[in-house]
Design an enzyme around this catalytic site. Structure first.
Site, PDB file in Angstrom:
ATOM      1  N   ASN A 460       4.869 -24.982 -11.340  1.00  0.00           N
ATOM      2  CA  ASN A 460       4.252 -23.660 -11.182  1.00  0.00           C
ATOM      3  C   ASN A 460       4.368 -23.137  -9.751  1.00  0.00           C
ATOM      4  OD1 ASN A 460       3.482 -23.409 -13.831  1.00  0.00           O
ATOM      5  ND2 ASN A 460       1.453 -24.296 -13.528  1.00  0.00           N
ATOM      6  N   ILE A 461       3.865 -23.948  -8.793  1.00  0.00           N
ATOM      7  CA  ILE A 461       3.867 -23.493  -7.400  1.00  0.00           C
ATOM      8  C   ILE A 461       5.295 -23.468  -6.857  1.00  0.00           C
ATOM      9  CG2 ILE A 461       3.059 -24.012  -5.071  1.00  0.00           C
ATOM     10  CD1 ILE A 461       0.600 -25.331  -6.383  1.00  0.00           C
ATOM     11  N   LYS A 669     -10.352 -31.860  -0.619  1.00  0.00           N
ATOM     12  CA  LYS A 669     -10.460 -30.683   0.250  1.00  0.00           C
ATOM     13  C   LYS A 669     -11.608 -30.829   1.239  1.00  0.00           C
ATOM     14  CE  LYS A 669      -8.461 -27.486  -3.133  1.00  0.00           C
ATOM     15  NZ  LYS A 669      -8.712 -26.372  -4.068  1.00  0.00           N
ATOM     16  N   GLY A 784      -4.105 -20.202  -8.067  1.00  0.00           N
ATOM     17  CA  GLY A 784      -3.003 -19.382  -8.563  1.00  0.00           C
ATOM     18  C   GLY A 784      -1.716 -19.722  -7.833  1.00  0.00           C
TER      19      GLY A 784
END
Length: 803
Positions: A460-461, A669, A784
């Site tokens: 995707n990325i 993260k 996204g």
């Protein structure tokens, strides 16, 4: 003498096989006249085979026999392939007699006898080429240079032009209207013994014969088209120099560059003839002309190197006039043509270090010892040399800075400027000079830096970044003054590698047909060895633990890394710092802004606060765009499992949604941000609430999606409880002031800052010494493929500003 006469010299590589001889005959038919002179070297590796023969005579007769037999077969095959009829029989008979004579030799041989043996190679080349030219209608005769060239033995034998001139004049008169094919490399002394003219002796004999014969031009034909800005075998963007000043060429030759030799240029400087360098394999591929015009120089033109350098060190007694002795030694060495490549004066130690090639060092040492200089003299081995050559180089601030800058991490012994101002020379302890030459050439000459990019991950990325890169490439290159080429695409088992560049738009359609499988770190080593790029950048847009474990290898290959992969940044601190240090110590960059907050500048902000003097005290927020979207949508009207499936289909999750749902992504993260803030936080110190039930953790992806309604059942009760309290559920990360770190679902009031976000938004609240009462908040899209690929592109843009 004929004013229009020219001389053509052909080296051993130009006469390596029958096809080469035919090519030379064709060149001479097109480019030479009936009275031109031709000087030839021994064919191919003939001289090396003769040296093996001589070595074998001293060690083992069988070795000598084998070397001689191999050479006989080679020379015989040349004659049989190229010459027909009676001339072939005559040449073969002569060869047979000569090899029989050589076969009867026994050790020990005198130096003159050895020289005579080594001279056979040139004799065979001269005789064979003359026969071939005659056969093809170009009248020619073979001529042994020993009939007219006179020289005495020495480290660098000099041709006696006064004695040689009348002898050559007589031979030229005898053979008017014939091309004369002359042996290179050798002359004769007053006792009638063979004298070899040393390294590149054939080139030297060519220009000295050209000067004696008063030719208008000497063309040296070899396997290269002329002088390049660097060795084109190692520097792919090296350019041919069509014009080179004579003093620059002389300096390059003095520094032992293989394409020229200093003695080759002496006759050129002392005559009116032109010198051209040309490629016999591709006659029309261009040439270099050595010109006498001393136009003003603006800097370096050539980057050269030498791998075998020796140093002669002279230590003078402290009571002597060191300055006077130093000048005397250098002047005397120059007078006897034993000038060093470069030297270093150590006034405080009363010592002088002279750098020489291996060929000349012995003669220079012997001369210095015979001169009875009052100094301790030592010969030291194990050095290399790199030089920037060109008129004006020592006065060009940019070139001087670039030269020194690229050598700052190399094992430099000393750097000197030539007295003529024509070169900067660095002597180093033995090292691989190729990457240094490439780096210096790029720094000094390349108008555009070339950056190679390897993309790891084409999902995707990765696919989104490929689209973005294709759109932004031209603008990025224009803005940075660099060129960027995608040279590799890597997935978990195969990779597509093309150092000429891969069209990013073609990856999706052609990856399967162009890619090949790889073993372990094979692709990393291949990228590390790629030629023609100033820097190589690896983009890791995977979530692969295996790839994160190879970051040290990427650093070892001298590459930069841009990562969206959170594994290394949140690994145990030992490995995290190891990776940081590995890139830092080789002046390479590891950028990972895309690991947290997708395209939001959170990493940059936290790091900048800390480096500006602030002190981060606490961090909190919603760090996952995926979980942000899921919980913003989750109001009970649609089961949580259906929302997961919808997010997965829209590319809002990792390829396996469990990597988002188990909280590990948010934990990583939080660890990364804490470390950017200068805080020590180990991943195992973070209390993580996973949304993945144990019974679903080990299932295949399809089975997990099929059974994910279990998640709906587990969260439905917590949602109902929150709604009764007029609250909403959010997945929150917190690092408290006491160091406690948690990641999990919390029920928040609807007015809470973390509760009111747009779907997919991330929010980061930073409490610090400067932002104590009113936390600094960064908020925006955090998931996204587009925003994440934008973060990768942002890091690439930032990296390019550092290069």
């Amino acid at each position: 003498m004929t004013a229009s006469r020219q001389l053509h010299k052909f080296g051993g590589s130009s006469l390596a096989d029958p096809e080469c001889y035919r090519r030379v005959a064709k060149i001479l038919k097109e480019y030479s006249g009936n009275e031109d002179l031709i000087v030839v070297s021994a064919a191919g590796k003939t001289t090396n085979r003769l040296l093996e023969f001589l070595d074998g005579l001293n060690k083992d007769g069988r070795l000598a026999h084998d070397a001689l037999n191999s050479l006989r077969q080679f020379q015989t095959s040349l004659v049989e392939e190229l010459i027909q009829g009676e001339e072939q029989a005559s040449l073969l008979a002569t060869l047979k007699d000569e090899f029989s004579t050589l076969g009867e030799l026994t050790a020990p041989l005198s130096e003159a006898e050895k020289a005579a043996v080594l001279g056979h190679g040139e004799t065979w080349s001269s005789r064979l080429l003359a026969a071939l030219l005659n056969q093809e209608g170009q009248p020619a005769i073979s001529q042994d240079a020993r009939a007219f060239l006179r020289a005495e033995s020495g480290t660098q034998p000099e041709v006696d032009r006064g004695a040689s001139y009348p002898l050559l004049k007589e031979i030229l008169a005898q053979h008017a209207h014939h091309r004369i094919v002359i042996t290179g490399f050798m002359a004769q002394n007053h006792q009638g013994q063979t004298v070899l003219l040393g390294r590149n002796g054939s080139d030297y004999s060519a220009t000295v014969i050209g000067a004696l014969a008063e030719v208008s031009r000497v063309t040296i034909w070899s396997d290269v088209a002329g002088v390049f800005s660097a060795d084109p075998r190692f520097v792919t963007d090296a350019c041919l120099l069509p014009l080179l000043r004579l003093d620059e060429a002389s300096e390059l030759a003095r520094l032992a560059a293989p394409v020229l030799h200093s003695r080759t240029l002496q006759p050129v400087a002392q005559s009116a003839m032109d010198l051209h360098l040309r490629c016999s394999y591709e006659p029309e591929s261009g040439s270099s002309r050595i010109e006498r015009v001393l136009a003003s120089g603006r800097g370096a033109k050539i980057i050269s190197s030498l791998d075998e350098v020796l140093i002669i060190k002279l230590n003078f007694a402290s009571g002597h006039d060191f300055q006077r002795l130093e000048k005397e030694v250098l002047a005397n060495l120059k007078r006897v043509q034993l000038e060093p490549l470069t030297y270093e004066v150590q006034k405080d130690k009363h010592s002088l270090r002279l750098a020489y090639t291996a060929e000349i060092a012995g003669g220079a040492l012997e001369y210095l010892q015979d001169a009875a200089i009052e100094a301790e003299i030592k010969l030291q081995e194990g050095y290399s040399l790199v030089a920037a050559v060109g008129a004006g180089v020592t006065k060009n601030a940019n070139h001087c800075y670039g030269f020194y800058q690229k050598l700052k991490s190399a094992p430099v012994e000393f750097i000197s400027e030539s007295n003529s101002g024509l070169s900067l020379v660095a002597v180093l302890r033995t090292t691989d000079t190729t990457p240094l030459v490439q780096a210096i050439h790029s720094q000094l000459f390349q108008a555009q830096k070339r950056v190679g990019i390897a993309l790891c991950g084409k999902g995707n990325i990765g696919s989104s970044w490929l689209t973005l890169f294709a759109e932004q490439k031209a603008e990025l290159e224009k803005r940075r003054g660099m060129s960027f080429e995608l040279i590799a695409v890597v997935d978990s088992q195969t990779y597509w590698f093309n150092p000429q560049g891969i069209d990013p738009a073609s990856v999706s359609a052609h990856f399967d047909e162009e890619s090949v499988s790889y073993q372990s770190s094979e692709w990393i080593r291949k990228l590390g060895a790629v030629q023609g790029y100033d820097d190589v950048v690896v983009l890791d847009v995977t979530a692969s633990k295996e790839l994160a474990g190879k970051y040290l290898e990427i650093a070892e290959q001298g590459m930069h890394l841009i990562s969206a992969n959170k594994v290394a940044g949140s690994a145990p601190s030992h490995y995290y710092h190891q990776v940081q240090d590995a890139f830092a110590k080789i002046n390479r960059y590891w950028l990972y802004n895309a690991t947290v907050g997708a395209g939001l500048p959170i990493n940059h902000t936290v790091r900048d606060l800390r480096e500006s003097g602030d002190e981060i005290q606490a961090l909190s927020g919603i760090f996952s765009g995926t979980l942000s979207w899921l919980f913003q949508q989750y109001d009970g009207s649609v089961p949580f499992a259906e929302l997961i499936d919808l997010a997965w289909q829209q590319g809002l999750t990792e390829p396996d949604p469990r990597n988002d749902l188990d909280g590990s992504d948010v934990m990583r993260k939080l660890v990364i941000l804490a470390r950017e803030a200068g805080l020590e936080l180990e991943p195992e110190s973070v209390k993580v609430e996973s949304l993945v039930p144990e019974e679903l953790a080990e299932l295949s992806l399809d089975d997990f999606l099929d059974k994910s309604q279990l998640l709906s059942e587990l969260l439905a009760e917590r949602l109902a409880k929150a709604q009764r309290e007029d609250k909403v559920l959010r997945y929150v990360a917190r690092l408290e002031k006491d160091g406690k770190a948690t990641v999990g679902v919390e029920a928040l009031s609807k007015e809470h800052a973390l509760a009111n976000l747009l779907p997919c938004d991330n929010i980061f609240a930073i409490e610090s010494k400067w932002y104590k009462d009113n936390p600094l908040v960064i908020r925006g899209p955090g998931a996204g493929r587009e925003v994440t690929s934008g973060a990768i592109q942002s890091d690439l843009n930032l990296l390019s500003s550092f290069l």
